[in-house]
Design an enzyme around this catalytic site. Structure first.
Site, PDB file in Angstrom:
ATOM      1  N   LYS A 161       0.807  -1.218   0.000  1.00 14.61           N
ATOM      2  CA  LYS A 161       0.000   0.000   0.000  1.00 14.61           C
ATOM      3  C   LYS A 161       0.846   1.276   0.000  1.00 14.61           C
ATOM      4  O   LYS A 161       0.540   2.242  -0.684  1.00 14.61           O
ATOM      5  CB  LYS A 161      -0.873  -0.010   1.275  1.00 14.61           C
ATOM      6  CG  LYS A 161      -2.319   0.291   1.054  1.00 14.61           C
ATOM      7  CD  LYS A 161      -3.191  -0.016   2.269  1.00 14.61           C
ATOM      8  CE  LYS A 161      -2.733   0.605   3.561  1.00 14.61           C
ATOM      9  NZ  LYS A 161      -3.681   0.389   4.674  1.00 14.61           N
ATOM     10  N   LYS A 162       1.911   1.279   0.797  1.00 17.05           N
ATOM     11  CA  LYS A 162       2.650   2.529   1.045  1.00 17.05           C
ATOM     12  C   LYS A 162       4.118   2.494   0.623  1.00 17.05           C
ATOM     13  O   LYS A 162       4.855   3.457   0.866  1.00 17.05           O
ATOM     14  CB  LYS A 162       2.579   2.889   2.532  1.00 17.05           C
ATOM     15  CG  LYS A 162       1.160   3.110   3.034  1.00 17.05           C
ATOM     16  CD  LYS A 162       1.100   3.462   4.509  1.00 17.05           C
ATOM     17  CE  LYS A 162      -0.337   3.535   5.001  1.00 17.05           C
ATOM     18  NZ  LYS A 162      -0.443   3.513   6.460  1.00 17.05           N
TER      19      LYS A 162
HETATM   20  N1  C2G Z   1      -7.555   7.194  12.827  1.00 15.93           N
HETATM   21  C1  C2G Z   1      -8.321   8.190  13.443  1.00 15.93           C
HETATM   22  N2  C2G Z   1      -7.756   9.410  13.721  1.00 15.93           N
HETATM   23  C2  C2G Z   1      -6.449   9.633  13.431  1.00 15.93           C
HETATM   24  C3  C2G Z   1      -5.675   8.641  12.821  1.00 15.93           C
HETATM   25  C4  C2G Z   1      -6.258   7.408  12.530  1.00 15.93           C
HETATM   26  O1  C2G Z   1      -9.516   7.996  13.719  1.00 15.93           O
HETATM   27  N3  C2G Z   1      -5.954  10.851  13.714  1.00 15.93           N
HETATM   28  C5  C2G Z   1      -8.205   5.913  12.504  1.00 15.93           C
HETATM   29  C6  C2G Z   1      -8.204   5.622  10.996  1.00 15.93           C
HETATM   30  O2  C2G Z   1      -9.259   6.324  10.357  1.00 15.93           O
HETATM   31  C7  C2G Z   1      -8.396   4.123  10.971  1.00 15.93           C
HETATM   32  C8  C2G Z   1      -7.696   3.668  12.290  1.00 15.93           C
HETATM   33  O3  C2G Z   1      -7.521   4.835  13.083  1.00 15.93           O
HETATM   34  O4  C2G Z   1      -9.773   3.774  11.041  1.00 15.93           O
HETATM   35  C9  C2G Z   1      -6.361   3.028  11.998  1.00 15.93           C
HETATM   36  O5  C2G Z   1      -5.584   3.959  11.273  1.00 15.93           O
HETATM   37  P1  C2G Z   1      -4.352   3.450  10.399  1.00 15.93           P
HETATM   38  O6  C2G Z   1      -3.466   2.618  11.236  1.00 15.93           O
HETATM   39  O7  C2G Z   1      -3.784   4.641   9.698  1.00 15.93           O
HETATM   40  O8  C2G Z   1      -5.076   2.480   9.385  1.00 15.93           O
HETATM   41  P2  C2G Z   1      -4.842   2.359   7.839  1.00 15.93           P
HETATM   42  O9  C2G Z   1      -3.394   2.295   7.524  1.00 15.93           O
HETATM   43  O10 C2G Z   1      -5.714   3.381   7.188  1.00 15.93           O
HETATM   44  O11 C2G Z   1      -5.345   0.887   7.558  1.00 15.93           O
HETATM   45  O12 C2G Z   1      -8.126  -2.322   5.669  1.00 15.93           O
HETATM   46  C10 C2G Z   1      -7.951  -0.991   5.917  1.00 15.93           C
HETATM   47  C11 C2G Z   1      -6.575  -0.645   6.341  1.00 15.93           C
HETATM   48  O13 C2G Z   1      -5.917  -1.684   6.966  1.00 15.93           O
HETATM   49  C12 C2G Z   1      -6.640   0.592   7.201  1.00 15.93           C
END
Ligand code: C2G
Length: 129
Positions: free
Chosen positions: A43-44
């Site tokens: 993904k990244k």
């Molecule tokens: N999140 C949040 N507020 C933030 C940062 C993150 O509410 N300031 C939430 C994101 O929206 C997400 C969760 O925390 O619902 C986890 O964030 P990430 O670890 O960044 O998840 P991501 O990499 O987006 O992975 O299948 C979907 C992916 O695995 C999601």
């Protein structure tokens, strides 16, 4: 009601905690799919700071979390929802609309993100940028 959510939870922070607490409050139990190191790389184009075993251990230890598993592919959302018999899929609103294709098998809810905090920003602070 069983709630399911997914995320990387790298360099675990308050935004992650608030999202998980709000997700848990929508039902009676919360299961969390923690994205694998490989999924993140795809993904990244970089590996997370904490490896998947560490990230899973941190999320599993939270009071609001009942169960964790490894999320190995974004495309397997439906399979995971059915396997864990989830009634509600919760995601942060950075994913708004992206998982509506699951709305025939569960309720899909997007919660507002906590403002002004992110793993990327924390990494920059630690780097001294
Ligand atoms: N999140 C949040 N507020 C933030 C940062 C993150 O509410 N300031 C939430 C994101 O929206 C997400 C969760 O925390 O619902 C986890 O964030 P990430 O670890 O960044 O998840 P991501 O990499 O987006 O992975 O299948 C979907 C992916 O695995 C999601």
């Amino acid at each position: 009601m069983r709630v399911i959510t997914f995320g990387t939870y790298d360099v675990f922070h308050l935004g992650h905690l608030r999202l998980l607490e709000r997700a848990a409050a929508l039902g009676d139990s919360l299961v969390v799919g923690v994205s694998s190191d490989q999924l993140n790389y795809t993904k990244k184009q970089r590996y997370p700071v904490y490896d998947q075993a560490s990230r899973m251990a941190i999320v599993a230890a939270l009071r609001c979390v009942n169960d964790v598993f490894l999320e190995e592919s974004l495309e397997r959302k439906r399979e995971y929802i059915l396997a864990y018999e989830a009634d509600i899929l919760v995601m942060g609103d950075d994913w708004a609309g992206r998982f509506d294709f699951c709305s025939d098998i569960c309720r899909v809810v997007y919660l507002p993100r906590t403002p002004s905090i992110s793993t990327t920003q924390l990494i920059e602070v630690i780097r001294g940028v």
